[in-house]
Enzyme design. Structure first.
Site, PDB file in Angstrom:
ATOM      1  N   GLU A   1      -7.261   0.573  -4.696  1.00  0.00           N
ATOM      2  CA  GLU A   1      -7.305   0.513  -3.224  1.00  0.00           C
ATOM      3  C   GLU A   1      -8.641  -0.008  -2.693  1.00  0.00           C
ATOM      4  O   GLU A   1      -8.641  -0.856  -1.799  1.00  0.00           O
ATOM      5  CB  GLU A   1      -6.979   1.896  -2.638  1.00  0.00           C
ATOM      6  CG  GLU A   1      -5.491   2.204  -2.778  1.00  0.00           C
ATOM      7  CD  GLU A   1      -5.133   3.668  -2.578  1.00  0.00           C
ATOM      8  OE1 GLU A   1      -6.016   4.450  -2.171  1.00  0.00           O
ATOM      9  OE2 GLU A   1      -3.974   4.036  -2.840  1.00  0.00           O
TER      10      GLU A   1
ATOM     11  N   ASP B   1       0.884  -1.159   0.000  1.00  0.00           N
ATOM     12  CA  ASP B   1       0.000   0.000   0.000  1.00  0.00           C
ATOM     13  C   ASP B   1       0.922   1.209   0.000  1.00  0.00           C
ATOM     14  O   ASP B   1       1.565   1.508   1.005  1.00  0.00           O
ATOM     15  CB  ASP B   1      -0.878  -0.030   1.265  1.00  0.00           C
ATOM     16  CG  ASP B   1      -1.647   1.279   1.480  1.00  0.00           C
ATOM     17  OD1 ASP B   1      -1.643   2.132   0.570  1.00  0.00           O
ATOM     18  OD2 ASP B   1      -2.251   1.432   2.564  1.00  0.00           O
TER      19      ASP B   1
ATOM     20  N   ASP C   1     -13.099   5.538   2.366  1.00  0.00           N
ATOM     21  CA  ASP C   1     -11.675   5.600   2.735  1.00  0.00           C
ATOM     22  C   ASP C   1     -11.304   7.031   3.112  1.00  0.00           C
ATOM     23  O   ASP C   1     -11.197   7.904   2.252  1.00  0.00           O
ATOM     24  CB  ASP C   1     -10.838   5.109   1.529  1.00  0.00           C
ATOM     25  CG  ASP C   1      -9.341   5.108   1.825  1.00  0.00           C
ATOM     26  OD1 ASP C   1      -8.932   5.565   2.903  1.00  0.00           O
ATOM     27  OD2 ASP C   1      -8.578   4.637   0.954  1.00  0.00           O
TER      28      ASP C   1
ATOM     29  N   LYS D   1       2.781  11.234  -3.279  1.00  0.00           N
ATOM     30  CA  LYS D   1       1.771  10.546  -4.095  1.00  0.00           C
ATOM     31  C   LYS D   1       0.889  11.551  -4.852  1.00  0.00           C
ATOM     32  O   LYS D   1       0.409  11.264  -5.949  1.00  0.00           O
ATOM     33  CB  LYS D   1       0.910   9.686  -3.171  1.00  0.00           C
ATOM     34  CG  LYS D   1      -0.073   8.776  -3.869  1.00  0.00           C
ATOM     35  CD  LYS D   1      -0.714   7.854  -2.858  1.00  0.00           C
ATOM     36  CE  LYS D   1      -1.768   6.962  -3.483  1.00  0.00           C
ATOM     37  NZ  LYS D   1      -2.334   6.058  -2.479  1.00  0.00           N
TER      38      LYS D   1
END
Ligand code: AMP
Length: 595
Positions: free
Chosen positions: A163, A9, A186, A71
């Site tokens: 994800e 992850d 999330d 990211k």
């Protein structure tokens, strides 16, 4: 031999790595004993690199050399970079962003290299393949950049996994039926997304995803700090003090997930001034309310995009550290009308799902595809009350099979299809799952043609279809799950009874078949004899054979009846042939005279 494939992850705030070890997916802890490593990279003046908590610790001294949230820059052009990115971003000659002279891929590669190193250190050997997760909304360039980062880190990226799909795998939701829909909420440190997945042919498809790449727990930390600054009248705060105060704001937030109140306390935060302020969970929840409401709006948008209502979902899964907040859980439960599934660690679910996917791809976890079979035979009742099996027991589903049937009596205008399940020879001894009538044009015996087809889909639903061949009209019934979901004990009883009664059942079938033949033959034989066409010896044998058949019918035993019917068949063979010949001659004569 299975091959080790890492599940990684690669998060905005934190990253985690796992591997399937001895059949179990496990996340691997770093040297600090933590399974979560901050996605922070310190790039020293001389090019030295440190990753994780070590990098974060350098922030106090060299805030401009510690890169976080890289990211956010993956697969983006320099012109697209947000203004308040934590460190300075320059544009390279190619228009792509550079941070401290490095591309976002190169910096992400450092995080991935660290994940690889942790895994190799824990597992004691080189590991070169990985599954890496990305947000569902990542476009091609962002996915490609993630893959390149993996390659730069010396990894072969065998799969880029969404994800939310990884989270669903961690929760075991891949075991749900096809078409099952799952929402994954999330809420992490810097981003929020809500994805709605649908299981299609054993694979999750993203039906809709909505999110905000600038909405996360960090915003709440900033709100807490602003609240304290105002209440305690702190005034101007420089960058270094701000870092310390933000860290305390986060600590306060975490503490209020557990207790009702705590104290925001930072002594000498700027070298001389100190702050101490009590804060309750209620106050935090007041600050958080608009922030939570933003996520709910995005959830509603995703539902609207997928044209679904909350009740159409089979499960709601929450991931990301911020979903530990009780207020977030309550809001999610209220919006979706169900308690979210919290069986997994919110920070670890995505890495765990990636690890499971890696395990499946590497062969360490067998993807158990349970091929269902029909526990008992399925068929219909035919003439004489016999069971006519269309799908034998233990046939793998999905499957289909069919046969053509005809009418048993002259002028018959409908046929009853009785759908049966069981191992016995006679219809009456099996279970009837359902029945329906198939109408057709009245026709002489044996002339109607009705095709019957059974189809069992992957869900075990039986569809029985009957088609009148003359008109093409179909009659269909669906029998939900009864075809496959049969109680084990009932299956056992049925099978053992069929063994127990095998001889008597078979005798009954033989008798019934012979009886039907006898009932067809006897009137025909009488009619022919009445025409006086038989020779004397022949007539005698036919009459004697017919009497034997009548006696055997009355006797009720299978084998004598079968033998008697065979004898009558043989006795009438020559006569029957002559009758056919005569009929043909007569027809020919009629044709000739007509000319
Ligand atoms: P993630 O990006 O999924 O690692 O989530 C990190 C975010 O979750 C950070 O903003 C954390 O402050 C937040 N977080 C972690 N644990 C808790 C908690 N117990 N209560 C509230 N927020 C939390």
């Amino acid at each position: 031999m299975s091959e080790l494939i890492l599940g990684i992850d690669l998060g905005t705030t934190n990253s985690a790595v796992g591997v399937v070890d001895s059949g179990f997916p496990i996340l691997l802890a770093n040297e600090d004993g933590r399974r979560i490593t901050p996605s922070a990279v310190w790039i020293g003046q001389d090019g030295t690199i440190e990753v994780g908590a070590k990098a974060l610790r350098r922030r106090a001294l060299e805030p401009n050399r510690v890169v976080t949230s890289i990211k956010r820059l993956m697969g983006r052009r320099a012109s697209e970079v947000e203004e308040n990115f934590p460190v300075a971003v320059a544009a390279g000659g190619d228009g792509l962003p550079r941070v401290l002279g490095l591309s976002p891929e190169a910096i992400s590669a450092e995080i991935l290299r660290e994940m690889k190193r942790i895994a190799e250190w824990r597992m004691g050997g080189e590991i070169t393949k990985a599954v890496i997760t990305v947000p569902a909304y990542f476009h091609d360039a962002q996915r490609a950049a993630t893959k390149r980062a993996g390659e730069l880190a010396g990894l072969e990226v065998v799969r880029i996994l969404n994800e939310p799909t990884a989270a669903a795998l961690a929760y075991g939701l891949d075991k749900l039926d096809d078409q099952a829909r799952v929402a994954v909420y999330d809420l992490g440190g810097g981003t929020f997304d809500l994805s709605i997945l649908e299981m299609q042919d054993g694979v999750f498809q993203v039906l809709a995803t909505h999110g905000d790449t600038r909405l996360g727990g960090d915003d709440l930390d900033a709100l807490i700090l602003a609240h304290v600054v105002e209440r305690a009248g702190l005034g101007e705060i420089d960058a270094t003090a701000r870092i310390r105060l933000m860290a305390e704001a986060e600590r306060v937030k975490l503490a209020l997930s557990e207790s009702e109140q705590t104290v925001f306390r930072v002594p000498f935060y700027d070298g001389s001034r100190s702050v101490e302020a009590a804060i309750t969970r209620e106050e935090l929840e007041k600050l958080a309310a608009p922030w939570i409401a933003k996520t709910l709006r995005l959830c509603r948008q995703a539902l609207a995009d997928a044209v679904l209502k909350p009740e159409d979902l089979s499960a709601v899964v929450i991931v990301g550290g911020s979903t530990r907040m009780p207020a977030v859980r309550r809001a999610v439960a209220e919006l979706f009308g169900r308690e979210p599934d919290i069986s997994q660690h919110p920070d670890e679910a995505i890495a765990l799902g990636a690890t499971i996917q890696g395990g499946v791809l590497g062969g360490a976890l067998r993807q158990v595809i349970l091929l269902d079979v029909t526990p008992l035979s399925l068929g219909i009742e035919t003439f004489g009350g016999l069971m006519n099996v269309l799908i034998p027991r233990n046939t793998t589903i999905p499957c289909k099979a069919g046969e053509m049937f005809t009418n048993a009596a002259d002028g018959q205008a409908a046929m009853r299809v009785r759908v049966l399940q069981g191992e016995r020879e006679m219809a009456k001894d099996n279970w009837e799952l359902g029945n329906f009538d198939v109408p057709f044009a009245p026709s002489p015996k044996g002339q109607a043609r009705v095709g019957v087809q059974f189809k069992i889909d992957e869900n075990g639903i039986l569809e029985a279809l009957a088609r009148d061949v003359a008109t093409g009209i179909d009659t269909v019934i669906r029998i939900e799950s009864a075809a496959v979901n049969v109680d084990d004990a009932a299956v056992e009883t049925m099978v053992s009874e069929s063994v127990e009664h095998a001889f008597s059942d078979m005798a009954e079938r033989v008798f019934t078949e012979a009886k039907m033949k006898a009932e067809e033959l006897l009137p025909a034989v009488e009619a022919v004899l009445d025409q006086g066409l038989a020779e004397d010896a022949e007539r005698e044998e036919i009459e004697s054979a017919a009497t034997a058949v009548r006696n055997a019918l009355a006797g009720g035993a299978a084998n004598p009846l079968k033998a008697a019917v065979q004898r009558l068949d043989i006795a009438t063979e020559a006569l029957a042939a002559r009758l056919v010949e005569q009929a043909m001659d007569a027809a020919l004569d009629r044709q000739l005279s007509a000319k």
